[in-house]
Design a protein around this motif. Structure first.
Motif, PDB file in Angstrom:
ATOM      1  N   GLU A   1     -49.287  33.990  36.428  1.00 16.56           N
ATOM      2  CA  GLU A   1     -49.158  33.990  37.885  1.00 16.56           C
ATOM      3  C   GLU A   1     -48.868  35.390  38.413  1.00 16.56           C
ATOM      4  N   LYS A   2     -48.028  36.129  37.715  1.00 17.59           N
ATOM      5  CA  LYS A   2     -47.736  37.502  38.121  1.00 17.59           C
ATOM      6  C   LYS A   2     -48.970  38.391  37.980  1.00 17.59           C
ATOM      7  N   ASP A   3     -49.755  38.166  36.920  1.00 20.08           N
ATOM      8  CA  ASP A   3     -50.985  38.942  36.723  1.00 20.08           C
ATOM      9  C   ASP A   3     -51.982  38.672  37.850  1.00 20.08           C
ATOM     10  N   ILE A   4     -52.089  37.416  38.268  1.00 19.48           N
ATOM     11  CA  ILE A   4     -52.983  37.066  39.377  1.00 19.48           C
ATOM     12  C   ILE A   4     -52.560  37.794  40.643  1.00 19.48           C
ATOM     13  N   GLU A   5     -51.274  37.764  40.923  1.00 23.26           N
ATOM     14  CA  GLU A   5     -50.761  38.406  42.139  1.00 23.26           C
ATOM     15  C   GLU A   5     -50.985  39.914  42.107  1.00 23.26           C
ATOM     16  N   GLN A   6     -50.716  40.531  40.962  1.00 26.11           N
ATOM     17  CA  GLN A   6     -50.899  41.977  40.841  1.00 26.11           C
ATOM     18  C   GLN A   6     -52.366  42.351  41.007  1.00 26.11           C
ATOM     19  N   TYR A   7     -53.244  41.599  40.363  1.00 22.23           N
ATOM     20  CA  TYR A   7     -54.674  41.874  40.469  1.00 22.23           C
ATOM     21  C   TYR A   7     -55.134  41.755  41.919  1.00 22.23           C
ATOM     22  N   THR A   8     -54.744  40.684  42.581  1.00 21.92           N
ATOM     23  CA  THR A   8     -55.178  40.430  43.949  1.00 21.92           C
ATOM     24  C   THR A   8     -54.759  41.539  44.894  1.00 21.92           C
ATOM     25  N   VAL A   9     -53.493  41.877  44.856  1.00 27.73           N
ATOM     26  CA  VAL A   9     -52.966  42.910  45.749  1.00 27.73           C
ATOM     27  C   VAL A   9     -53.646  44.252  45.489  1.00 27.73           C
ATOM     28  N   GLN A  10     -53.768  44.611  44.220  1.00 29.28           N
ATOM     29  CA  GLN A  10     -54.332  45.919  43.877  1.00 29.28           C
ATOM     30  C   GLN A  10     -55.790  46.038  44.295  1.00 29.28           C
ATOM     31  N   ARG A  11     -56.596  45.000  44.046  1.00 30.87           N
ATOM     32  CA  ARG A  11     -58.022  45.082  44.382  1.00 30.87           C
ATOM     33  C   ARG A  11     -58.243  45.203  45.886  1.00 30.87           C
ATOM     34  N   ILE A  12     -57.514  44.433  46.663  1.00 32.50           N
ATOM     35  CA  ILE A  12     -57.690  44.490  48.115  1.00 32.50           C
ATOM     36  C   ILE A  12     -57.257  45.847  48.650  1.00 32.50           C
ATOM     37  N   GLN A  13     -56.093  46.306  48.226  1.00 31.12           N
ATOM     38  CA  GLN A  13     -55.568  47.573  48.750  1.00 31.12           C
ATOM     39  C   GLN A  13     -56.426  48.752  48.307  1.00 31.12           C
TER      40      GLN A  13
END
Length: 580
Positions: free
Chosen positions: A432-444
């Motif tokens: 779950e933490k990996d999903i959140e990190q990936y999502t935030v990083q790709r968008i930003q």
């Protein structure tokens, strides 16, 4: 149960060797079959279905179901569905991918495809009362109660006048469901529906006990111990977010062929702990994950455990809040949604989060779903597979598309860093933490905007926040409930109870209306393709990420345990423990 919980804590602390002797062996508490007035399977001298020698103790160990509701009318997820696979018997039950008669002994369909008549078998509830046709009828009336806002009420709409009743346009006596007598149930449809029988296997159509619901009033559905069982097992113990104990139901019509006396479930959040418990024999099955794939595939090849692999019918995607009331106030624009969607590369996501475990998706409907005898995904191209390539790894083009959307809203700015969107996540596991990190990083990184990460504690809280529209973007997984693309496509009908992003398109709804009456499978394929393209490519209401598969490890002692294709995640009815 306290002993088993304590053992789990020791294992987490690294004291595996010293804790094993006290966990789950012959010193475990007596199976609930004795308390329920029935003998243990082993005492009956039975053999396994394939002639195996059964173990003296028929207790299976698994992970706690993440149940959202204990009300059959409110079930909309596979974890809750698994609970009711254990405790309920509907008209049908899936067995090794095939739908078998369960609560009904036989049925007939009229020549015009409109009338279904079911002849019920003699079954009892766990309190000894008979299961009768009127209880199936009561289930339909309850799920069509608009005040309950049941997530799968639309499943019943093909029944004559069901949708009219739901919308307050007629009384329930005009709805096409009839208890002809105690053991004969009849449904009459508005128009023929080729997958109606498949839908009847779903939890919402299970029989209910109105007297039990009235007994608990407004609290009904909040506690497993309120459940009356008419299925293979019943609940003996339950502690929210900790543990559940199922025991064999002696009143069940097929109790003679239910071999497990007890199923013990415990909450295990971390993947590392799950595999420690599996290796120690304290979990009988565990899903493949991350770095453990290679290790346990090798163990399975050496005969140390069973490897279970199969295709799946679950699709994982990002959903966008399409309403102007969304936290950012900009997600109602399709170009903005598409720009955000194309910041995510499905294959990179899979490689980063799941160690290359799943299949990259550029459509919603999974492989293995058919229209008639044709597999949908081989007949209909994934809608965004080609267009995505135009934007992949191209921040300049993505930002240009994002600016176009802002201009259409009258909110364009030269500094995209002043814009913030909200991502709703849940849980604290590594994945779950990996999903959140990936999502935030790709968008930003691709758009230059900011992402506000809102993490809630568990799946139930996340579902409540999604229903309330408290997100701009969130992760969702949808699993098919029957074998037709409609099980995916109609999720996004205007006003759909699981349409959390509130996507609404008059044209999309019109296609669904056409599909409701279209019997030609080639035409249905074309219509489904049009709807999927509109949803994903034209309107960018969701961003497909991956098609899941089933890849799990099962203890060598556990036989007959199943992962159903549709509905719940786990099926214990046919399971048993062999002597090692």
């Amino acid at each position: 149960m306290k002993l088993r919980k304590f053992c789990s804590m020791l294992i987490v602390s690294g004291l595996v060797a010293s804790s094993l002797a006290g966990c789950g062996g012959s010193g475990s508490k007596t199976a609930g079959g004795d308390a329920a007035g029935t003998q243990k399977t082993s005492e009956n001298g039975k053999k396994g279905p394939n002639g195996e020698t059964l173990a003296s103790e028929q207790i299976a160990h698994g992970m706690q179901f993440n149940v959202v509701t204990f009300d059959t009318a409110q079930v909309g997820d596979a974890e809750s569905g698994s609970f009711f696979l254990a405790t309920c018997e509907g008209l049908f039950r899936e067995n090794n991918g095939n739908l078998e008669n369960a609560g009904c002994e036989k049925y007939e369909i009229s020549d015009d495809g409109l009338t279904y008549t079911f002849h019920l078998r003699k079954n009892k509830w766990s309190d000894g009362k008979e299961v009768v046709a009127s209880q199936y009828k009561d289930a339909v009336e309850r799920v069509l109660n608009v005040n309950l806002a049941c997530p799968y009420s639309f499943f019943a709409f093909p029944i004559k006048n069901a949708e009219n009743y739901y919308n307050g346009k007629c009384g329930f006596d005009e709805v096409g469901v009839e208890a002809v007598d105690d053991y004969t149930l009849k449904f009459t449809l508005e128009t023929p529906e080729p997958y109606f029988v498949d839908k009847l296997a779903y939890t919402m159509f299970n029989p209910i006990r109105v007297d039990n619901i009235e007994k608990y009033g407004d609290t009904y559905g909040t506690d497993a111990m309120q459940t009356l069982s008419c299925g293979p097992y019943m609940v003996q113990e339950y502690t929210a977010n900790q543990s559940t104990v199922f025991v064999k139901n002696p009143e069940y019509w097929d109790a003679e062929n239910v071999l497990l006396d007890e199923i013990d479930l415990q909450q295990v959040d971390e993947t590392a702990t799950q595999f420690q418990l599996f290796e120690a024999g304290q979990l009988d099955f565990v899903a493949a994950s991350g770095d453990y794939l290679k290790q346990w595939d090798q163990a399975a090849s050496e005969g140390k455990c069973q490897l279970y692999t199969d295709g799946d019918v679950r699709s994982q995607y990002f959903a966008f809040n399409t309403q102007e009331s969304c936290p950012s106030g900009i997600m109602q624009n399709a170009k903005i949604r598409k720009a955000i969607a194309y910041t995510f590369d499905s294959q990179t996501f899979i490689d980063s989060v799941y160690n290359s475990r799943y299949t990259a998706a550029y459509g919603l409907v999974t492989p293995n779903i058919k229209v008639g005898d044709k597999e949908y995904r081989t007949e209909v191209a994934e809608p965004i597979k080609e267009e995505y390539k135009e934007y992949a790894n191209n921040p300049e083009k993505l930002q240009a598309l994002f600016h176009e959307g802002l201009k259409e809203l009258g909110k364009d700015t030269n500094d995209l860093s002043t814009i913030t969107i909200q991502y709703l996540g849940y849980g604290e596991t590594t994945i779950e933490k990996d999903i959140e990190q990936y999502t935030v990083q790709r968008i930003q990184d691709n758009l230059g905007i900011k992402v506000d990460l809102n993490v809630v504690g568990d799946f139930g809280l996340a579902t409540a926040a999604q229903r309330a529209g408290e997100f701009d973007i969130c992760m969702q997984v949808w699993g098919a409930d029957y074998n037709d693309p409609m099980t995916f496509i109609d999720v996004f009908r205007t006003g759909g109870s699981s349409n959390y992003g509130k996507y609404s398109s008059e044209k999309y709804d019109q296609i669904l209306d056409q599909l409701a009456t279209e019997q030609d499978n080639d035409k249905r394929l074309k219509l489904y393709g049009e709807a999927e393209t509109m949803l994903i490519k034209d309107d960018a209401a969701i961003k497909p990420l991956l098609y899941r598969d089933k890849h799990s490890y099962i203890n060598n002692r556990l036989h007959g345990f199943q992962y159903p294709v549709f509905g719940g995640k786990y099926e214990f009815k046919y399971a048993y423990i062999v002597e090692e």
